[in-house]
Design a protein around this motif. Structure first.
Motif, PDB file in Angstrom:
ATOM      1  N   SER A 108      -7.089   5.546   4.768  1.00 52.35           N
ATOM      2  CA  SER A 108      -6.808   6.947   5.396  1.00 52.35           C
ATOM      3  C   SER A 108      -5.570   6.665   6.187  1.00 52.35           C
ATOM      4  O   SER A 108      -5.706   6.775   7.287  1.00 52.35           O
ATOM      5  N   PRO A 109      -4.572   7.212   5.483  1.00 50.37           N
ATOM      6  CA  PRO A 109      -3.360   6.972   6.083  1.00 50.37           C
ATOM      7  C   PRO A 109      -3.192   8.117   7.055  1.00 50.37           C
ATOM      8  O   PRO A 109      -3.659   9.388   6.688  1.00 50.37           O
ATOM      9  N   ALA A 110      -2.220   7.751   8.200  1.00 49.73           N
ATOM     10  CA  ALA A 110      -2.291   8.928   9.003  1.00 49.73           C
ATOM     11  C   ALA A 110      -1.286  10.149   8.677  1.00 49.73           C
ATOM     12  O   ALA A 110      -1.404  11.300   8.960  1.00 49.73           O
ATOM     13  N   ARG A 111      -0.493   9.737   7.634  1.00 49.00           N
ATOM     14  CA  ARG A 111       0.490  10.809   7.156  1.00 49.00           C
ATOM     15  C   ARG A 111       0.727  10.559   5.642  1.00 49.00           C
ATOM     16  O   ARG A 111       0.698   9.499   5.044  1.00 49.00           O
ATOM     17  N   PRO A 112       1.267  11.671   4.755  1.00 53.16           N
ATOM     18  CA  PRO A 112       1.623  11.353   3.269  1.00 53.16           C
ATOM     19  C   PRO A 112       2.517   9.981   3.403  1.00 53.16           C
ATOM     20  O   PRO A 112       3.310   9.828   3.941  1.00 53.16           O
ATOM     21  N   CYS A 113       2.398   9.289   2.317  1.00 52.06           N
ATOM     22  CA  CYS A 113       3.047   7.922   1.904  1.00 52.06           C
ATOM     23  C   CYS A 113       2.863   7.492   0.688  1.00 52.06           C
ATOM     24  O   CYS A 113       2.152   8.042  -0.146  1.00 52.06           O
ATOM     25  N   VAL A 114       3.406   6.362   0.253  1.00 58.71           N
ATOM     26  CA  VAL A 114       3.455   5.647  -0.937  1.00 58.71           C
ATOM     27  C   VAL A 114       2.917   4.307  -0.621  1.00 58.71           C
ATOM     28  O   VAL A 114       3.421   3.649   0.399  1.00 58.71           O
ATOM     29  N   ILE A 115       1.851   3.956  -1.283  1.00 58.41           N
ATOM     30  CA  ILE A 115       1.396   2.587  -1.254  1.00 58.41           C
ATOM     31  C   ILE A 115       1.579   1.783  -2.412  1.00 58.41           C
ATOM     32  O   ILE A 115       1.137   2.079  -3.529  1.00 58.41           O
ATOM     33  N   VAL A 116       2.153   0.505  -2.351  1.00 60.97           N
ATOM     34  CA  VAL A 116       2.357  -0.238  -3.424  1.00 60.97           C
ATOM     35  C   VAL A 116       1.642  -1.370  -3.160  1.00 60.97           C
ATOM     36  O   VAL A 116       1.691  -2.290  -2.535  1.00 60.97           O
ATOM     37  N   SER A 117       0.543  -1.569  -4.425  1.00 59.60           N
ATOM     38  CA  SER A 117      -0.601  -2.821  -4.016  1.00 59.60           C
ATOM     39  C   SER A 117      -0.971  -3.224  -5.481  1.00 59.60           C
ATOM     40  O   SER A 117      -0.956  -2.610  -6.408  1.00 59.60           O
ATOM     41  N   ALA A 118      -1.132  -4.709  -5.457  1.00 57.42           N
ATOM     42  CA  ALA A 118      -1.539  -5.402  -6.367  1.00 57.42           C
ATOM     43  C   ALA A 118      -3.222  -5.138  -6.821  1.00 57.42           C
ATOM     44  O   ALA A 118      -3.918  -5.188  -5.773  1.00 57.42           O
ATOM     45  N   SER A 119      -3.639  -5.249  -8.027  1.00 58.11           N
ATOM     46  CA  SER A 119      -2.985  -5.628  -9.154  1.00 58.11           C
ATOM     47  C   SER A 119      -2.473  -4.437  -9.967  1.00 58.11           C
ATOM     48  O   SER A 119      -3.081  -3.282  -9.880  1.00 58.11           O
ATOM     49  N   GLY A 120      -1.519  -4.821 -10.988  1.00 58.29           N
ATOM     50  CA  GLY A 120      -0.890  -3.702 -11.871  1.00 58.29           C
ATOM     51  C   GLY A 120      -2.016  -3.146 -12.798  1.00 58.29           C
ATOM     52  O   GLY A 120      -1.522  -1.871 -13.057  1.00 58.29           O
ATOM     53  N   MET A 121      -2.849  -3.809 -13.194  1.00 57.98           N
ATOM     54  CA  MET A 121      -3.683  -3.246 -14.265  1.00 57.98           C
ATOM     55  C   MET A 121      -5.208  -2.739 -13.347  1.00 57.98           C
ATOM     56  O   MET A 121      -6.084  -2.337 -13.861  1.00 57.98           O
ATOM     57  N   ALA A 122      -5.223  -2.759 -11.621  1.00 57.44           N
ATOM     58  CA  ALA A 122      -6.084  -2.435 -11.124  1.00 57.44           C
ATOM     59  C   ALA A 122      -7.378  -3.222 -11.531  1.00 57.44           C
ATOM     60  O   ALA A 122      -8.494  -2.935 -11.306  1.00 57.44           O
ATOM     61  N   SER A 123      -7.278  -4.710 -11.923  1.00 56.17           N
ATOM     62  CA  SER A 123      -8.280  -5.138 -12.121  1.00 56.17           C
ATOM     63  C   SER A 123      -9.003  -6.292 -11.163  1.00 56.17           C
ATOM     64  O   SER A 123     -10.154  -6.910 -11.086  1.00 56.17           O
ATOM     65  N   GLY A 124      -8.214  -6.389 -10.092  1.00 51.73           N
ATOM     66  CA  GLY A 124      -8.542  -6.953  -8.757  1.00 51.73           C
ATOM     67  C   GLY A 124      -7.576  -6.881  -7.906  1.00 51.73           C
ATOM     68  O   GLY A 124      -6.723  -6.030  -7.698  1.00 51.73           O
ATOM     69  N   GLY A 125      -7.822  -7.331  -6.571  1.00 53.58           N
ATOM     70  CA  GLY A 125      -6.895  -7.423  -5.558  1.00 53.58           C
ATOM     71  C   GLY A 125      -7.048  -6.014  -4.548  1.00 53.58           C
ATOM     72  O   GLY A 125      -8.187  -5.274  -4.801  1.00 53.58           O
ATOM     73  N   ARG A 126      -6.229  -5.896  -3.679  1.00 54.44           N
ATOM     74  CA  ARG A 126      -6.451  -5.146  -2.601  1.00 54.44           C
ATOM     75  C   ARG A 126      -6.275  -3.701  -3.188  1.00 54.44           C
ATOM     76  O   ARG A 126      -6.970  -2.449  -2.704  1.00 54.44           O
ATOM     77  N   VAL A 127      -5.652  -3.357  -4.302  1.00 57.29           N
ATOM     78  CA  VAL A 127      -5.509  -2.088  -4.705  1.00 57.29           C
ATOM     79  C   VAL A 127      -7.105  -1.414  -5.185  1.00 57.29           C
ATOM     80  O   VAL A 127      -7.247   0.025  -5.187  1.00 57.29           O
TER      81      VAL A 127
END
Length: 460
Positions: free
Chosen positions: A325-344
């Motif tokens: 729930s970011p406080a303002r518009p932003c860009v988040i880069v998070s792993a993993s690249g295929m969304a198969s696991g991790g914080r993303v």
């Protein structure tokens, strides 16, 4: 040298699929394993990670890695745990990144087993991790580094040489000489030019080649303006007050995404908004890339890898959760690249239902992964035991791919001092491997085969 002088090659993985690279060379009782990757994607493939290795781990003499990605390195902790006690040869760049990747993978395996136990997702009681962080550390202690273009003598007429592949930092093609036989494993090949790395080298001569085919049936399209679909998605999303979520592999892809965002900002193509890197592994990999720059591994014309004044690191779980729930518009880069696991995954769970938000995919998405489902237009995604509606915009920026396309793969073969006599096409979805084999047969004029899983062939 005593014994049968013939050389046998067995395709233990990456046949009919783009993951699980494992290739075994045998000569006179000696065994060399090229790559030791995890299967990823669809459940049927992932289950293979739990199957016994086709040969006893303690009968393998040497392992060599082409590069750090899990589908080429991620099974090493299992192999070592099950009895392999030899060296694992690789470049220095691969060693630095593979250590990060394996530690993170061990942590995720432990965490997923704990979550499955507490939430009752697993049919097993108790659910166990494929391997642990301790297993990963034991594998890391087997690492031995070697420079590019230096032959490593493994004894008894067996040797390997690593040739720059230009895919990710440290990535190499592997030339194996076993007596009179020479086999060249492409590993994952980069394009003719890489945004931040030195380009791939011309391949050496070999009668037998094992080549990847991730993009074996397609060509990259060069846009008039670099990464414009990504830049346009950022502009649109920020205007409507949303968040841009970028699933990106922590190793190499995050670095390229941040480099592209830096270029877009410098050229005035995107607004100056906060950019969050939410991946401890990616932050560690950035340090490895920084050291590689001083060692001459990066492009000599690269002045700055990342230049984003509003770049922030989300290191703790609490900092990561706050980005849902970011406080303002932003860009988040998070792993993993295929969304198969991790914080993303938890970001997707919270951000996908809001149509103001946008997900930007940044490369190849394997069948069965959440990234592939988003790419194919899924309207719901299952994660953490529940379905989540997909209302957010989904944009695919294929320009981030650092895999060679079909023409670049054939062009690499064409650079060999002499045409090969046999080419085995692996590490691609079945249709891509067959398409590339057909093209190689027609244009190079040699035997070209997409091997079957577990197939064994003799090498001249």
């Amino acid at each position: 040298m005593s014994g049968d002088p013939s050389v046998a090659l067995t395709f233990m993985g990456a046949t009919g699929t783009v993951t699980g690279s494992r290739f075994l060379l045998e000569r006179a009782g000696r065994r060399l394993l090229v790559d030791c990757g995890l299967y990823q994607g669809e459940r049927a493939w992932r289950r293979k990670n739990w199957e016994p290795f086709p040969v006893p781990a303690d009968t393998i003499d040497d392992v060599v890695l082409t590069h750090c990605h899990l589908d080429h390195s991620g099974f090493l902790p299992v192999l070592v745990r099950d009895g392999y006690d030899g060296p694992v040869w690789m470049t220095e760049g691969t060693a630095g990144l593979t250590a990060i990747v394996l530690r993170d993978s061990g942590h995720l395996n432990e965490r997923d087993a704990d979550l499955a136990r507490s939430a009752g997702w697993s049919r097993h009681d108790p659910p166990l991790p494929l391997y642990t962080v301790a297993d990963a550390e034991r594998a890391i202690r087997r690492f031995e580094t070697v420079p590019f273009d230096v032959r490593v003598d493994l004894g008894e007429e067996l040797g390997v040489r690593l040739v720059r592949a230009g895919h990710v930092l440290g990535s190499a093609s592997v030339l194996v000489d076993a007596g009179p036989a020479r086999v060249l494993f492409s590993g994952d090949l980069g394009r003719t030019e890489h945004p931040v790395l030195r380009p791939r080298a011309a391949p050496p001569s070999a009668r037998t080649v094992v080549i990847e085919s991730t993009y074996g049936d397609r060509e990259h399209v060069e846009p008039e303006l670099s990464h414009e679909p990504f830049a346009d998605a950022v502009r649109r999303t920020i205007r409507r007050g949303g968040t841009v979520l970028v699933p990106a592999f922590a190793v190499d892809r995050t670095e390229l995404v941040l480099h592209a965002l830096s270029t877009m900002l410098r050229e005035g193509r995107i607004p100056a908004v906060p950019v969050f890197v939410d991946s401890p592994m990616a932050l560690a990999a950035l340090d490895v890339y920084g050291r590689a720059g001083t060692a001459g591994e990066l492009r000599p014309d690269l002045t700055t890898l990342v230049d984003l004044p509003s770049l922030h690191a989300a290191r703790t779980p609490e900092e990561s959760m706050a980005l849902n729930s970011p406080a303002r518009p932003c860009v988040i880069v998070s792993a993993s690249g295929m969304a198969s696991g991790g914080r993303v995954v938890h970001h997707l769970r919270h951000l996908l239902p809001d149509r103001r938000n946008c997900v930007v995919l940044t490369g190849y998405q394997a069948i069965g992964t959440r990234g592939r489902m988003l790419q194919d237009g899924a309207r719901e995604l299952k994660m953490m035991g529940r379905y989540v509606p997909v209302a957010a915009e989904v944009v695919d920026d294929e320009e981030f791919s650092v895999h060679a396309d079909a023409s670049e793969l054939v062009g690499w073969l064409g650079q060999m001092p002499e045409p090969p006599e046999a080419v085995y096409v692996v590490h691609g979805e079945a249709h891509a491997s067959v398409a590339l084999a057909d093209r190689i047969r027609a244009e190079i004029g040699c035997v070209a085969v997409a091997p079957r899983p577990g197939e064994r062939v003799l090498v001249d």
